[in-house]
Design an enzyme around this catalytic site. Structure first.
Site, PDB file in Angstrom:
ATOM      1  N   GLY A   1       0.834  -1.191   0.000  1.00  0.00           N
ATOM      2  CA  GLY A   1       0.000   0.000   0.000  1.00  0.00           C
ATOM      3  C   GLY A   1       0.867   1.238   0.000  1.00  0.00           C
ATOM      4  O   GLY A   1       2.063   1.157   0.230  1.00  0.00           O
TER       5      GLY A   1
ATOM      6  N   GLY B   1       2.700   5.552   4.411  1.00  0.00           N
ATOM      7  CA  GLY B   1       1.940   6.235   5.447  1.00  0.00           C
ATOM      8  C   GLY B   1       0.571   5.663   5.732  1.00  0.00           C
ATOM      9  O   GLY B   1      -0.181   6.212   6.526  1.00  0.00           O
ATOM     10  N   THR B   2       0.228   4.529   5.085  1.00  0.00           N
ATOM     11  CA  THR B   2      -1.096   3.965   5.329  1.00  0.00           C
ATOM     12  C   THR B   2      -1.124   3.097   6.584  1.00  0.00           C
ATOM     13  O   THR B   2      -2.193   2.662   7.001  1.00  0.00           O
ATOM     14  CB  THR B   2      -1.562   3.115   4.135  1.00  0.00           C
ATOM     15  OG1 THR B   2      -0.475   2.321   3.678  1.00  0.00           O
ATOM     16  CG2 THR B   2      -2.044   3.992   3.004  1.00  0.00           C
ATOM     17  N   GLY B   3       0.038   2.819   7.166  1.00  0.00           N
ATOM     18  CA  GLY B   3       0.039   2.110   8.441  1.00  0.00           C
ATOM     19  C   GLY B   3       0.526   0.677   8.368  1.00  0.00           C
ATOM     20  O   GLY B   3       0.193  -0.127   9.231  1.00  0.00           O
ATOM     21  N   LYS B   4       1.348   0.348   7.374  1.00  0.00           N
ATOM     22  CA  LYS B   4       1.830  -1.026   7.254  1.00  0.00           C
ATOM     23  C   LYS B   4       2.777  -1.378   8.402  1.00  0.00           C
ATOM     24  O   LYS B   4       2.630  -2.413   9.040  1.00  0.00           O
ATOM     25  CB  LYS B   4       2.540  -1.218   5.907  1.00  0.00           C
ATOM     26  CG  LYS B   4       1.617  -0.967   4.727  1.00  0.00           C
ATOM     27  CD  LYS B   4       2.340  -1.123   3.412  1.00  0.00           C
ATOM     28  CE  LYS B   4       3.421  -0.079   3.235  1.00  0.00           C
ATOM     29  NZ  LYS B   4       2.892   1.291   3.152  1.00  0.00           N
ATOM     30  N   THR B   5       3.735  -0.495   8.635  1.00  0.00           N
ATOM     31  CA  THR B   5       4.669  -0.752   9.731  1.00  0.00           C
ATOM     32  C   THR B   5       3.928  -0.763  11.061  1.00  0.00           C
ATOM     33  O   THR B   5       4.179  -1.604  11.929  1.00  0.00           O
ATOM     34  CB  THR B   5       5.783   0.319   9.734  1.00  0.00           C
ATOM     35  OG1 THR B   5       6.368   0.378   8.441  1.00  0.00           O
ATOM     36  CG2 THR B   5       6.848  -0.015  10.736  1.00  0.00           C
TER      37      THR B   5
ATOM     38  N   HIS C   1      -2.790  36.334 -11.006  1.00  0.00           N
ATOM     39  CA  HIS C   1      -2.360  34.945 -11.229  1.00  0.00           C
ATOM     40  C   HIS C   1      -3.288  33.982 -10.473  1.00  0.00           C
ATOM     41  O   HIS C   1      -3.854  33.049 -11.060  1.00  0.00           O
ATOM     42  CB  HIS C   1      -0.904  34.787 -10.756  1.00  0.00           C
ATOM     43  CG  HIS C   1      -0.323  33.426 -10.945  1.00  0.00           C
ATOM     44  ND1 HIS C   1       0.577  33.130 -11.933  1.00  0.00           N
ATOM     45  CD2 HIS C   1      -0.513  32.269 -10.262  1.00  0.00           C
ATOM     46  CE1 HIS C   1       0.925  31.855 -11.857  1.00  0.00           C
ATOM     47  NE2 HIS C   1       0.259  31.307 -10.835  1.00  0.00           N
ATOM     48  N   GLU C   2      -3.462  34.226  -9.177  1.00  0.00           N
ATOM     49  CA  GLU C   2      -4.309  33.331  -8.386  1.00  0.00           C
ATOM     50  C   GLU C   2      -5.765  33.420  -8.826  1.00  0.00           C
ATOM     51  O   GLU C   2      -6.476  32.409  -8.839  1.00  0.00           O
ATOM     52  CB  GLU C   2      -4.186  33.636  -6.890  1.00  0.00           C
ATOM     53  CG  GLU C   2      -2.805  33.360  -6.294  1.00  0.00           C
ATOM     54  CD  GLU C   2      -2.259  31.974  -6.601  1.00  0.00           C
ATOM     55  OE1 GLU C   2      -3.054  31.011  -6.707  1.00  0.00           O
ATOM     56  OE2 GLU C   2      -1.025  31.862  -6.767  1.00  0.00           O
TER      57      GLU C   2
ATOM     58  N   HIS D   1      -6.240  31.070 -11.697  1.00  0.00           N
ATOM     59  CA  HIS D   1      -6.414  29.681 -11.256  1.00  0.00           C
ATOM     60  C   HIS D   1      -7.831  29.485 -10.713  1.00  0.00           C
ATOM     61  O   HIS D   1      -8.524  28.530 -11.073  1.00  0.00           O
ATOM     62  CB  HIS D   1      -5.452  29.353 -10.104  1.00  0.00           C
ATOM     63  CG  HIS D   1      -4.030  29.149 -10.504  1.00  0.00           C
ATOM     64  ND1 HIS D   1      -3.656  28.306 -11.509  1.00  0.00           N
ATOM     65  CD2 HIS D   1      -2.877  29.654  -9.987  1.00  0.00           C
ATOM     66  CE1 HIS D   1      -2.327  28.314 -11.610  1.00  0.00           C
ATOM     67  NE2 HIS D   1      -1.836  29.130 -10.693  1.00  0.00           N
TER      68      HIS D   1
HETATM   69  P1  ADP Z   1       3.756   2.813   6.336  1.00  0.00           P
HETATM   70  O1  ADP Z   1       4.635   1.802   6.979  1.00  0.00           O
HETATM   71  O2  ADP Z   1       2.572   2.219   5.659  1.00  0.00           O
HETATM   72  O3  ADP Z   1       4.485   3.752   5.436  1.00  0.00           O
HETATM   73  P2  ADP Z   1       3.488   3.719   9.016  1.00  0.00           P
HETATM   74  O4  ADP Z   1       2.958   2.502   9.656  1.00  0.00           O
HETATM   75  O5  ADP Z   1       4.941   3.967   9.200  1.00  0.00           O
HETATM   76  O6  ADP Z   1       3.141   3.744   7.487  1.00  0.00           O
HETATM   77  O7  ADP Z   1       2.649   4.961   9.551  1.00  0.00           O
HETATM   78  C1  ADP Z   1       3.257   6.090  10.121  1.00  0.00           C
HETATM   79  C2  ADP Z   1       2.425   6.638  11.275  1.00  0.00           C
HETATM   80  O8  ADP Z   1       1.174   7.122  10.812  1.00  0.00           O
HETATM   81  C3  ADP Z   1       2.062   5.578  12.290  1.00  0.00           C
HETATM   82  O9  ADP Z   1       3.061   5.463  13.260  1.00  0.00           O
HETATM   83  C4  ADP Z   1       0.781   6.114  12.882  1.00  0.00           C
HETATM   84  O10 ADP Z   1       1.019   7.074  13.867  1.00  0.00           O
HETATM   85  C5  ADP Z   1       0.141   6.790  11.711  1.00  0.00           C
HETATM   86  N1  ADP Z   1      -0.799   5.886  11.025  1.00  0.00           N
HETATM   87  C6  ADP Z   1      -0.661   5.394   9.784  1.00  0.00           C
HETATM   88  N2  ADP Z   1      -1.705   4.619   9.461  1.00  0.00           N
HETATM   89  C7  ADP Z   1      -2.507   4.586  10.515  1.00  0.00           C
HETATM   90  C8  ADP Z   1      -3.735   3.930  10.800  1.00  0.00           C
HETATM   91  N3  ADP Z   1      -4.337   3.139   9.883  1.00  0.00           N
HETATM   92  N4  ADP Z   1      -4.289   4.099  11.999  1.00  0.00           N
HETATM   93  C9  ADP Z   1      -3.694   4.896  12.917  1.00  0.00           C
HETATM   94  N5  ADP Z   1      -2.539   5.532  12.728  1.00  0.00           N
HETATM   95  C10 ADP Z   1      -1.934   5.407  11.545  1.00  0.00           C
HETATM   96 ZN    ZN Z   2       0.149  29.355 -10.149  1.00  0.00          ZN
HETATM   97 MG    MG Z   3       6.683   1.627   6.782  1.00  0.00          MG
END
Ligand code: ADP
Ligand code: ZN
Ligand code: MG
Length: 616
Positions: A217, A220-224, A439-440, A443
């Site tokens: 995914g 930042g979606t929370g895999k780790t 400009h803005e 847009h």
């Molecule tokens: P990934 O490994 O997918 O890049 P991370 O697990 O490192 O993302 O996510 C980074 C931080 O963002 C986590 O430590 C947490 O604080 C927050 N975060 C990400 N996804 C979630 C989630 N589904 N629920 C709650 N917190 C989340």
């Molecule tokens: Zn512009």
């Molecule tokens: Mg990660």
């Protein structure tokens, strides 16, 4: 995670001492072997002195090499240049003009005349013993010391052994309660945890524990996070390692670390191995990264495959891996028996974002006016990491304002800061301000005029980050795909700033640079990725999978030229449309620019009212 990074960067225990000890050893070795192996000093004497010694019967043996004569004396004599030094070994030079019958004289004096080199090195066994003996002794002592200190191999241990961190359930554990908005992925992993806790429940019915689970995914979606929650919940040993660490390693070490990691995991079964950022080593072999340093990656990858193939399924070890880019993974990894279970971690939808916001505001005091549903609605496209960041920003802003609770205003300001960048107080000349306002407005007006476009949320000529002004458009609801018309409208809006400058001032400024980059990128994707050009047709041109071993696109020059032409045509058409619409609606453009010069920032409602357009 900052803490993760710290641990990763810390040198292996004893690392510094390893080098200090090595240097000391080298010096000692040099001194000792010099002292033991170098021959006694040979003193230089004059030829007359040599003849005197011969006549005195003090010379035992000589060997002659050309003009130089070396030999041994019975009684030591002192060095004429340095009287403290005495030696039985001497050297002298026989003058070329010497007409004496040296050989007869030597034989008369009973001197052995050698044909052998007196400086011949000592026998091999002596060299080995005296040369390496001291080192071996010291190494042995050193190892004994470290064994005492508790580590079997001392500093060397860090080299081949796995650096995987065993998760210890200490301090604040991460649990499934900390994960929100990615329920399907979570459910899959809950099952795995249950599996490891009660294997009989599943095997009784003939089920087989999956060997490998691949989490994929966007970043930042929370895999780790999910993997750490598994560690917190599992109640079984959890070993985690980031594959990107393998890339930095010395050749040959990666594979042995993998071996060690799997061995440790098996010894501690049931257990979980977590390999984060698998794409760092799992890239398709022969892909664009294969030049330089690919051997190490490949060996490490092969070792992982070998280890996973070696599982019978009864070890009770589950391998979880995470990647941001599943499409570039080597297909061998995805074959049955390896990472045979795929869990896609999608960016959260509205409900998911709301749940994630709840998790991250759990221990923060919120004012009664805070409406998390509204915050969730205003953040389409944001992932867990963004939302965590947003909540933290809101808390910081509230603290700066000396509030005891976080209000809705703080959330909106945090959102603005996260999305648009922090405001910057720089002085713009009146001329620059006027140009920026047009400009803005360009847009914003085009954003409002395109059918089906995302509503304009904010227009501002307050400088932020590197931009002199901003126009923010965001969708009403989550979008998962985009129509060609929508994308064209987006390009038209992107070029609206430049078009307005051209119409009003007759020239353009550097302020439109970023707009052009974005418009061109989008046009390239439309033509070469999404098949939105009739001339090119539904053919993929730009894609990570469509490159040769050197990272060059797998398309002919001819196709590239056609793509270039089509991108140019598309951008030109959009720019023309932008100019046409702005000219047609010049009065609305003027009204917006005037309002901006007066008020600096217009919100959604104000902007549509000033432009005299209905909110579509
Ligand atoms: P990934 O490994 O997918 O890049 P991370 O697990 O490192 O993302 O996510 C980074 C931080 O963002 C986590 O430590 C947490 O604080 C927050 N975060 C990400 N996804 C979630 C989630 N589904 N629920 C709650 N917190 C989340
Ligand atoms: Zn512009
Ligand atoms: Mg990660």
């Amino acid at each position: 995670m900052p803490e993760d990074r710290d641990r990763r960067r810390r040198p292996p225990p004893g690392g510094r001492w390893f080098w200090v000890a090595l240097v000391i050893l080298a010096v000692i070795n040099l001194l000792l072997s010099n002292a033991l192996l170098s021959p006694a000093p040979r003193i230089r004497i004059s030829y007359t002195e040599f003849l005197a010694q011969v006549d005195a019967g003090n010379v035992v043996s000589v060997v002659g090499t050309g003009e130089t004569i070396q030999g041994t004396l019975a009684e030591p004599i002192s060095d004429p240049q340095n009287p403290q030094v005495t030696s039985t070994e001497f050297e002298t030079v026989r003058p070329a003009f010497a007409e004496d019958d040296l050989l007869a004289r030597l034989i008369d004096a009973g001197v052995t005349v050698n044909a052998e080199d007196p400086d011949r090195p000592p026998p091999l066994w002596q060299q080995v013993v005296f040369g390496f003996g001291p080192t071996l002794l010291l190494v042995w002592l050193w190892l004994m010391l470290f064994r005492r200190a508790g580590s079997a191999l001392g500093p060397l241990a860090g080299l081949g052994r796995s650096q995987a961190r065993r998760y210890e359930a200490s301090g604040k554990r991460t649990t499934f309660d900390d994960v929100a908005g990615i329920d399907e992925a979570e459910a899959e992993l809950v099952e795995i945890v249950d599996f490891l806790k009660n294997p009989e429940k599943y095997t009784r019915l003939g089920g087989r524990i999956p060997k490998g689970v691949l989490l994929s995914g966007p970043p930042g979606t929370g895999k780790t996070l999910l993997a750490r929650a598994v560690a917190g919940e599992a109640g079984v040993p959890f070993f985690s390692i980031s594959a990107s660490e393998f890339v930095e390693m010395v050749v040959g070490v990666g594979a042995s670390r993998v071996r060690d990691l799997f061995k440790t995991a098996k010894e501690n079964a049931p257990s979980i191995i977590f390999i984060d950022e698998l794409d760092a080593i799992g890239r398709e072999r022969g892909g664009s990264m294969s030049i330089g340093g690919h051997d190490e990656r490949e060996q490490t990858l092969n070792q992982i495959l070998t280890e996973m193939d070696g599982f019978t399924g009864r070890e009770g070890v589950v391998v979880i891996a995470a990647t941001n880019r599943p499409e570039i993974l080597d297909r061998a990894l995805l074959r049955p028996g390896r990472f045979d279970r795929h869990v896609v971690v999608n960016p959260p939808d509205l409900k998911g974002r709301r749940a994630i916001l709840e998790v991250h505001t759990r221990d923060k005091p919120l004012a009664p006016d805070v409406d998390l549903d509204a915050v969730a609605a205003a953040t389409p496209g944001m992932v867990g990491a963004d939302l965590a960041n947003l909540c933290n920003e809101a808390a910081l802003i509230a603290a700066r304002r000396d509030r005891s609770t976080i209000t809705m205003e703080d959330f909106y300001d945090a959102l603005e800061k996260v999305v648009l960048g922090a405001e910057r107080r720089i002085m713009m000349s009146p001329e620059e301000r006027r140009r920026t306002a047009y400009h803005e407005s360009g847009h914003a007006l085009l954003g409002m005029l395109q059918p089906g476009a995302d509503p304009v949320r904010k227009v501002s000529i307050v400088p932020r980050g590197r931009a002199l002004g901003v126009t923010l458009q965001s969708p009403e609801a989550d979008r998962y795909s985009y129509s060609e018309e929508y994308l064209r409208g987006k390009i038209i809006g992107m070029l609206g700033g430049r078009a307005a400058e051209e119409i009003v001032f007759g020239d353009v400024s550097t302020g439109a640079e970023n707009d052009m980059v974005q418009a061109t990128q989008l046009a390239r994707s439309m033509v070469g990725r999404w098949g939105m050009s009739e001339v090119v047709g539904p053919v993929t041109v730009f894609d990570d999978r469509m490159v040769d071993a050197f990272g060059r696109p797998l398309v002919s020059e001819k196709t590239m030229e056609i793509v270039d032409d089509e991108v140019r045509r598309l951008v030109d058409e959009c720019y023309e449309a932008a100019r046409k619409q702005l000219t047609e609606h010049r009065d609305r453009l003027e009204a917006l620019a005037a309002a901006l010069l007066e008020r600096e920032t217009l919100d959604e409602e104000e902007a549509y009212r000033v432009a005299g357009l209905p909110r579509s």
